[in-house]
Write a protein that holds these residues in place. Structure first.
Motif, mmCIF file in Angstrom:
data_model
loop_
_atom_site.group_PDB
_atom_site.id
_atom_site.type_symbol
_atom_site.label_atom_id
_atom_site.label_comp_id
_atom_site.label_asym_id
_atom_site.label_seq_id
_atom_site.Cartn_x
_atom_site.Cartn_y
_atom_site.Cartn_z
ATOM 1 N N LEU A 141 0.841 -1.192 0.000
ATOM 2 C CA LEU A 141 0.000 0.000 0.000
ATOM 3 C C LEU A 141 0.877 1.243 0.000
ATOM 4 C CD1 LEU A 141 -2.573 -1.064 2.759
ATOM 5 C CD2 LEU A 141 -2.986 -1.038 0.297
ATOM 6 N N ASP A 142 0.279 2.363 -0.407
ATOM 7 C CA ASP A 142 0.966 3.643 -0.328
ATOM 8 C C ASP A 142 0.618 4.293 1.006
ATOM 9 O OD1 ASP A 142 2.480 5.658 -2.258
ATOM 10 O OD2 ASP A 142 1.047 6.828 -1.082
ATOM 11 N N LEU A 143 1.497 5.146 1.494
ATOM 12 C CA LEU A 143 1.255 5.804 2.773
ATOM 13 C C LEU A 143 -0.087 6.540 2.764
ATOM 14 C CD1 LEU A 143 2.495 6.362 5.552
ATOM 15 C CD2 LEU A 143 3.503 8.444 4.607
ATOM 16 N N LYS A 144 -0.438 7.111 1.632
ATOM 17 C CA LYS A 144 -1.708 7.825 1.538
ATOM 18 C C LYS A 144 -2.895 6.888 1.715
ATOM 19 C CE LYS A 144 0.079 11.468 -1.508
ATOM 20 N NZ LYS A 144 -0.032 12.113 -2.839
ATOM 21 N N ASP A 145 -2.711 5.599 1.352
ATOM 22 C CA ASP A 145 -3.802 4.627 1.465
ATOM 23 C C ASP A 145 -4.182 4.348 2.911
ATOM 24 O OD1 ASP A 145 -3.886 4.309 -1.305
ATOM 25 O OD2 ASP A 145 -2.409 2.690 -1.275
ATOM 26 N N VAL A 146 -3.221 4.445 3.812
ATOM 27 C CA VAL A 146 -3.502 4.077 5.206
ATOM 28 C C VAL A 146 -3.707 5.303 6.094
ATOM 29 C CG1 VAL A 146 -2.359 1.842 5.072
ATOM 30 C CG2 VAL A 146 -1.010 3.841 5.675
ATOM 31 N N TYR A 147 -3.937 6.443 5.469
ATOM 32 C CA TYR A 147 -4.266 7.645 6.249
ATOM 33 C C TYR A 147 -5.729 7.603 6.697
ATOM 34 C CZ TYR A 147 -4.452 12.516 7.733
ATOM 35 O OH TYR A 147 -4.596 13.660 8.474
ATOM 36 N N THR A 148 -6.530 6.874 5.967
ATOM 37 C CA THR A 148 -7.945 6.705 6.332
ATOM 38 C C THR A 148 -8.296 5.221 6.331
ATOM 39 O OG1 THR A 148 -8.609 6.945 4.006
ATOM 40 C CG2 THR A 148 -8.659 8.934 5.381
ATOM 41 N N THR A 149 -9.280 4.838 7.115
ATOM 42 C CA THR A 149 -9.773 3.459 7.135
ATOM 43 C C THR A 149 -10.519 3.187 5.838
ATOM 44 O OG1 THR A 149 -9.975 3.453 9.552
ATOM 45 C CG2 THR A 149 -11.289 1.838 8.343
ATOM 46 N N THR A 198 3.240 -3.855 3.584
ATOM 47 C CA THR A 198 4.401 -3.108 3.114
ATOM 48 C C THR A 198 3.912 -1.736 2.679
ATOM 49 O OG1 THR A 198 5.556 -5.107 2.380
ATOM 50 C CG2 THR A 198 6.280 -3.012 1.438
ATOM 51 N N ILE A 199 4.324 -0.710 3.418
ATOM 52 C CA ILE A 199 3.841 0.657 3.160
ATOM 53 C C ILE A 199 4.927 1.452 2.457
ATOM 54 C CG2 ILE A 199 2.763 2.686 4.171
ATOM 55 C CD1 ILE A 199 1.230 0.146 4.784
ATOM 56 N N ASP A 200 4.658 1.878 1.238
ATOM 57 C CA ASP A 200 5.599 2.703 0.481
ATOM 58 C C ASP A 200 5.293 4.182 0.727
ATOM 59 O OD1 ASP A 200 6.852 0.470 -0.762
ATOM 60 O OD2 ASP A 200 5.146 0.318 -2.123
ATOM 61 N N ASN A 201 6.335 4.955 0.972
ATOM 62 C CA ASN A 201 6.165 6.388 1.244
ATOM 63 C C ASN A 201 6.738 7.213 0.099
ATOM 64 O OD1 ASN A 201 5.906 8.939 2.295
ATOM 65 N ND2 ASN A 201 7.164 8.586 4.108
ATOM 66 N N HIS A 202 5.851 7.845 -0.661
ATOM 67 C CA HIS A 202 6.271 8.696 -1.768
ATOM 68 C C HIS A 202 5.962 10.164 -1.477
ATOM 69 C CE1 HIS A 202 7.059 5.125 -4.157
ATOM 70 N NE2 HIS A 202 5.833 4.688 -3.909
ATOM 71 N N PHE A 234 -0.336 16.682 5.943
ATOM 72 C CA PHE A 234 -0.768 15.488 5.210
ATOM 73 C C PHE A 234 -2.181 15.644 4.650
ATOM 74 C CE2 PHE A 234 -1.285 11.081 4.152
ATOM 75 C CZ PHE A 234 0.013 10.636 3.933
ATOM 76 N N ASP A 235 -3.011 16.451 5.306
ATOM 77 C CA ASP A 235 -4.399 16.575 4.838
ATOM 78 C C ASP A 235 -4.740 17.997 4.394
ATOM 79 O OD1 ASP A 235 -4.307 17.728 7.315
ATOM 80 O OD2 ASP A 235 -6.197 16.873 8.029
ATOM 81 N N GLY A 236 -3.738 18.778 3.974
ATOM 82 C CA GLY A 236 -4.022 20.122 3.484
ATOM 83 C C GLY A 236 -2.973 21.114 3.942
ATOM 84 N N GLY A 256 -1.606 17.361 16.786
ATOM 85 C CA GLY A 256 -2.761 16.729 16.159
ATOM 86 C C GLY A 256 -2.772 16.759 14.650
ATOM 87 N N LYS A 257 -1.661 17.193 14.032
ATOM 88 C CA LYS A 257 -1.606 17.250 12.565
ATOM 89 C C LYS A 257 -0.735 16.127 11.991
ATOM 90 C CE LYS A 257 -3.377 19.909 10.476
ATOM 91 N NZ LYS A 257 -4.771 19.936 9.957
ATOM 92 N N GLY A 258 -0.501 15.099 12.797
ATOM 93 C CA GLY A 258 0.303 13.975 12.326
ATOM 94 C C GLY A 258 -0.541 12.892 11.703
ATOM 95 N N PHE A 259 -0.148 11.618 11.925
ATOM 96 C CA PHE A 259 -0.817 10.481 11.305
ATOM 97 C C PHE A 259 -1.847 9.892 12.273
ATOM 98 C CE2 PHE A 259 -0.752 6.732 8.466
ATOM 99 C CZ PHE A 259 -0.601 7.393 7.256
ATOM 100 N N PRO A 260 -2.884 9.228 11.751
ATOM 101 C CA PRO A 260 -3.876 8.611 12.642
ATOM 102 C C PRO A 260 -3.233 7.578 13.564
ATOM 103 C CG PRO A 260 -4.657 8.653 10.365
ATOM 104 C CD PRO A 260 -3.215 9.035 10.327
ATOM 105 N N VAL A 261 -3.735 7.499 14.796
ATOM 106 C CA VAL A 261 -3.280 6.487 15.743
ATOM 107 C C VAL A 261 -4.032 5.193 15.445
ATOM 108 C CG1 VAL A 261 -3.039 5.855 18.176
ATOM 109 C CG2 VAL A 261 -2.821 8.249 17.473
ATOM 110 N N TYR A 262 -3.310 4.102 15.302
ATOM 111 C CA TYR A 262 -3.891 2.822 14.895
ATOM 112 C C TYR A 262 -5.019 2.387 15.829
ATOM 113 C CZ TYR A 262 -4.115 -2.162 13.674
ATOM 114 O OH TYR A 262 -4.535 -3.410 13.296
ATOM 115 N N LYS A 263 -6.186 2.165 15.238
ATOM 116 C CA LYS A 263 -7.377 1.669 15.930
ATOM 117 C C LYS A 263 -7.852 2.574 17.063
ATOM 118 C CE LYS A 263 -7.640 -3.220 14.810
ATOM 119 N NZ LYS A 263 -7.787 -4.589 15.328
ATOM 120 N N LYS A 264 -7.529 3.876 16.964
ATOM 121 C CA LYS A 264 -8.049 4.846 17.917
ATOM 122 C C LYS A 264 -8.689 5.976 17.112
ATOM 123 C CE LYS A 264 -4.989 3.814 21.794
ATOM 124 N NZ LYS A 264 -4.034 4.343 22.801
#
Length: 300
Positions: A141-149, A198-202, A234-236, A256-264
């Motif tokens: 997946l791309d990093l952008k793919d895992v920014y949202t569920t 496997t998360i690719d970061n572009h 990341f979101d604007g 609070g402008k970072g990445f989502p916390v997993y399952k929170k």
């Protein structure tokens, strides 16, 4: 029954870690699984040995007993109790001579039979049950793919599996999908599916768990005089106020402008910005003249 060296069965050293034992078991179990070796009695026998070895060595408590007591490890607690009772009885600390080992004439120990569904058919009991083989898959997946569920469909061994991928999944993370492996034998449960991400970061952002990091170029005039700038998150985009006299390498945290916390849900990490001041390289004659004047004022 002869003593079975569980470490030799799995092909690992006695100092092997839990992870090494688990890896060795999976590799050997796939090779000797009955579904992949139909009507092969030797493969079936080996598969049973592997399962028994894994059940013992993958449990820290059972492994400790096995390392100390060997083939009599199952009776370790009884042995200790018998020893205490004997000491209390005669007061001389004599060790009780406790006969142990496996049941005579059996192909495998009573421990294995109790773990996998009882006695063999020739003993008049139930047929042994075995869990199906686990499947392993890798999802890129791309990093952008895992920014949202989001939901995604995977095809594993010809079957489509619809799964929800939570926001914040990390590179290298493994998720288990219970019951989506191979079918069990003898009425045993299905195996599980293990998905490695496997998360690719572009992007221009560096990720460390839920926090993001980036370097932002700052012109010399804004660094000296201060002012407002616009930076990408990341979101604007957001506007930032730069303090006068900002130094090169200054770090700013955007909470609070970072990445989502997993399952929170609705929880995010922070975004850390490092300012990199850009020194002008092509000055006009007027700019040179002004900088010269400034340098003279500085020395007064």
């Amino acid at each position: 029954m002869a003593f079975i060296d569980y470490y030799k069965v799995l092909g690992v050293d006695k100092k092997a870690t839990e992870a090494e034992i688990k890896k060795a078991y999976r590799k050997m179990a796939r090779k000797h699984h009955p579904d992949l070796n139909p009507n092969d009695k030797e493969a079936e026998r080996k598969f049973k040995e592997l399962n028994e070895a894994n059940e013992v060595l993958s449990s820290p408590e059972n492994r400790k007993k096995y390392d100390v007591h060997g083939e009599n490890w199952q009776h370790a607690d009884q042995y200790k109790q018998s020893k205490r009772e004997q000491q209390q009885y005669n007061g001389r600390g004599q060790q009780a001579d406790y006969g142990g080992g496996f049941s005579g004439g059996a192909d495998y120990s009573d421990f294995f039979e109790s773990m996998f569904g009882g006695r063999s058919a020739r003993g008049g009991g139930r047929t042994a049950q075995f869990k199906g083989q686990d499947f392993n898959a890798e999802l890129h997946l791309d990093l952008k793919d895992v920014y949202t569920t989001h939901k995604r469909t995977l095809t594993i061994n010809g079957k489509n599996i619809r799964l929800t991928i939570p926001a914040g999944v990390e590179n290298g993370q493994v998720i288990k999908i219970t019951g989506h492996g191979a079918a069990g034998s003898g009425g045993g449960p299905k195996g599980d599916l293990y998905i490695t991400f496997t998360i690719d970061n572009h992007t221009a952002f560096k990720r460390d768990k839920e926090n993001l990091y980036a370097t932002v170029a700052l012109d010399l005039y804004s660094a000296i005089l201060g002012g407002d700038i616009t930076v990408d998150t990341f979101d604007g985009q957001v506007k930032l106020k730069v303090a006068p006299g900002t130094q090169n390498g200054t770090k700013v945290k955007l909470k609070g402008k970072g990445f989502p916390v997993y399952k929170k849900e609705n929880q995010f990490g922070d975004f850390y910005i490092t300012y990199e001041i850009k020194i002008p390289t092509s000055l006009s004659e007027k700019e040179k003249e002004l900088f010269t004047e400034l340098s003279k004022l500085k020395t007064l």
